[in-house]
Design an enzyme around this catalytic site. Structure first.
Site, PDB file in Angstrom:
ATOM      1  N   TYR A 121      -1.742  21.062 -62.018  1.00 53.60           N
ATOM      2  CA  TYR A 121      -1.120  21.147 -60.449  1.00 53.60           C
ATOM      3  C   TYR A 121      -2.903  21.565 -59.472  1.00 53.60           C
ATOM      4  CZ  TYR A 121       1.515  23.688 -57.349  1.00 53.60           C
ATOM      5  OH  TYR A 121       2.131  24.303 -56.109  1.00 53.60           O
ATOM      6  N   GLU A 137      -5.495  19.843 -58.837  1.00 48.34           N
ATOM      7  CA  GLU A 137      -6.758  19.328 -59.361  1.00 48.34           C
ATOM      8  C   GLU A 137      -5.352  17.751 -58.418  1.00 48.34           C
ATOM      9  OE1 GLU A 137      -9.404  19.543 -58.148  1.00 48.34           O
ATOM     10  OE2 GLU A 137     -10.983  19.714 -59.966  1.00 48.34           O
ATOM     11  N   ASN A 183      10.228  37.452 -61.007  1.00 45.33           N
ATOM     12  CA  ASN A 183       9.884  38.658 -62.413  1.00 45.33           C
ATOM     13  C   ASN A 183      10.680  39.663 -62.100  1.00 45.33           C
ATOM     14  OD1 ASN A 183       9.223  36.047 -63.848  1.00 45.33           O
ATOM     15  ND2 ASN A 183       7.289  36.568 -63.970  1.00 45.33           N
ATOM     16  N   PHE A 184       9.419  40.006 -61.043  1.00 48.48           N
ATOM     17  CA  PHE A 184       9.686  41.596 -61.066  1.00 48.48           C
ATOM     18  C   PHE A 184      10.665  42.004 -60.620  1.00 48.48           C
ATOM     19  CE2 PHE A 184       5.267  42.298 -59.273  1.00 48.48           C
ATOM     20  CZ  PHE A 184       4.425  41.915 -60.335  1.00 48.48           C
ATOM     21  N   GLY A 239      -3.082  45.507 -62.247  1.00 49.08           N
ATOM     22  CA  GLY A 239      -2.183  44.581 -60.693  1.00 49.08           C
ATOM     23  C   GLY A 239      -2.913  45.374 -59.137  1.00 49.08           C
ATOM     24  N   ASP A 272      -6.550  32.815 -62.908  1.00 46.57           N
ATOM     25  CA  ASP A 272      -5.472  33.432 -62.240  1.00 46.57           C
ATOM     26  C   ASP A 272      -6.186  34.507 -60.965  1.00 46.57           C
ATOM     27  OD1 ASP A 272      -3.039  34.662 -61.337  1.00 46.57           O
ATOM     28  OD2 ASP A 272      -3.819  36.227 -61.585  1.00 46.57           O
ATOM     29  N   PRO A 273      -5.841  33.899 -60.056  1.00 48.60           N
ATOM     30  CA  PRO A 273      -6.279  34.145 -58.559  1.00 48.60           C
ATOM     31  C   PRO A 273      -6.928  35.539 -58.259  1.00 48.60           C
ATOM     32  CG  PRO A 273      -5.388  32.218 -57.614  1.00 48.60           C
ATOM     33  CD  PRO A 273      -5.275  33.362 -59.086  1.00 48.60           C
ATOM     34  N   GLN A 332      -7.721  36.844 -55.616  1.00 53.60           N
ATOM     35  CA  GLN A 332      -7.171  37.117 -53.609  1.00 53.60           C
ATOM     36  C   GLN A 332      -6.664  36.219 -53.409  1.00 53.60           C
ATOM     37  OE1 GLN A 332     -11.719  38.203 -52.538  1.00 53.60           O
ATOM     38  NE2 GLN A 332     -10.423  40.473 -51.888  1.00 53.60           N
TER      39      GLN A 332
END
Length: 325
Positions: free
Chosen positions: A149, A151, A194-195, A211, A283-284, A286
């Site tokens: 995704y 690249e 999701n939440f 978190g 996973d970033p 920030q």
């Protein structure tokens, strides 16, 4: 020869979350809208209320194959945007971004259409610059699980700018930050959906890492307004292409994932508890847009607060879960 004065607009990925909202706004603005989707992640439910509108047409088509239509503007939104969907068939994800860009750019070249590319904040990867400006080149793993995704979208931007420089195409490249709202898929794996689904079901809310990683959440109505203002920028003198971008479109208000979870629990009155799992690879940590350029160029910034947007999104998911769809 064009007979009608209505603008003919093609929206690829038009049955998806963002695409369906864009189609709706374009119809309200008096356009003839051609919605193209292969329904890989989009759904007919998102566009069912347009059926019967004489100015709306649905075409089932995969943008990795050429498309021969007559249009004035193109919004290229076709590509699964959630990790669950884009990692299911990563080769097809890359093809959708790259081959899809080539095909839509070829169509724009032939029809002399203005074309907007829905790029992504994922081009910045796990950023070393915060907040992210359009001048930042990014910090992306080119061989990771998310790279199909990340690249793919970066390559699509390259293609757009090369067509702009080489063929004089009037392009717009919008880098979209986290966007949420009604018509998100309940099982798309994105954090807001999701939440909300977990909270409405009184299930444990799943957080990854501690978190404390941050995101910036833009309500869909604000995002669509950004698209339209960007596309509406005039062409240059003597019909030359206008400003191509890239332009960040997102909400500059930064929240931790834990803050989001706690707000969703509060707004739903849920009995859910927070549970923590290991952080996914790449996973970033920030994600926050610098939207100075959008403010100056488009006179645009988000108006809908996270609380207001979440209430509207929760209402949508309540109706979806109640209907069992």
């Amino acid at each position: 020869m064009k007979i009608s004065n209505r603008k003919r607009v093609l929206v690829t990925g038009g049955a998806g979350f963002l695409g369906s909202h864009l189609c709706e706004k374009l119809l309200k603005d008096g356009c003839d809208v051609l919605c193209v989707d292969n329904f890989y992640s989009g759904t007919k439910d998102n566009i069912a209320h347009f059926v019967g509108n004489p100015h709306f047409k649905m075409m089932r088509h995969d943008v990795t194959f050429p498309l021969y239509v007559e249009v004035d503007e193109i919004y290229n939104l076709a590509c699964p945007a959630s990790p669950i969907h884009y990692q299911f068939d990563p080769v097809q994800t890359t093809k959708t971004s790259v081959h899809g860009a080539i095909n839509m750019l070829g169509l724009a070249k032939r029809t002399k259409a203005k074309i907007l590319q829905a790029s992504t904040s994922e081009v910045y990867g796990d950023p070393k610059v915060h907040p992210q400006t359009e001048a930042y080149w990014g910090h992306v793993n080119p061989i990771g699980l998310r790279s199909c995704y990340d690249e793919g979208k970066r390559c699509a931007e390259t293609l757009f700018f090369d067509y702009h420089r080489q063929h004089g195409l009037d392009i717009r490249v919008a880098r979209i930050f986290n966007t949420y709202g009604p018509r998100m898929h309940p099982n798309d794996g994105r954090v807001v959906s999701n939440f909300i689904v977990q909270a409405l079901s009184n299930e444990d809310i799943t957080l990854y890492g501690d978190g404390e990683q941050t995101r910036s959440f833009c309500f869909v109505d604000d995002q669509i307004e950004g698209f339209l203002r960007f596309m509406a920028l005039p062409t240059g003198d003597n019909g030359q292409p206008g400003f191509p971008g890239p332009v960040n479109l997102g909400n500059p208000c930064e929240f931790t994932i834990r803050q989001l979870a706690e707000l969703v629990i509060e707004l739903t009155g849920s009995k859910s508890k927070l549970v923590f799992h290991p952080l996914p690879v790449d996973d970033p940590k920030q994600r926050q847009p610098d939207i100075s350029l959008a403010k100056r160029l488009l006179n645009w910034e988000p108006n809908i607060s996270l609380e207001t947007g979440l209430k509207r999104t929760i209402g949508y998911f309540e109706s979806v879960l109640l209907s069992g769809s």
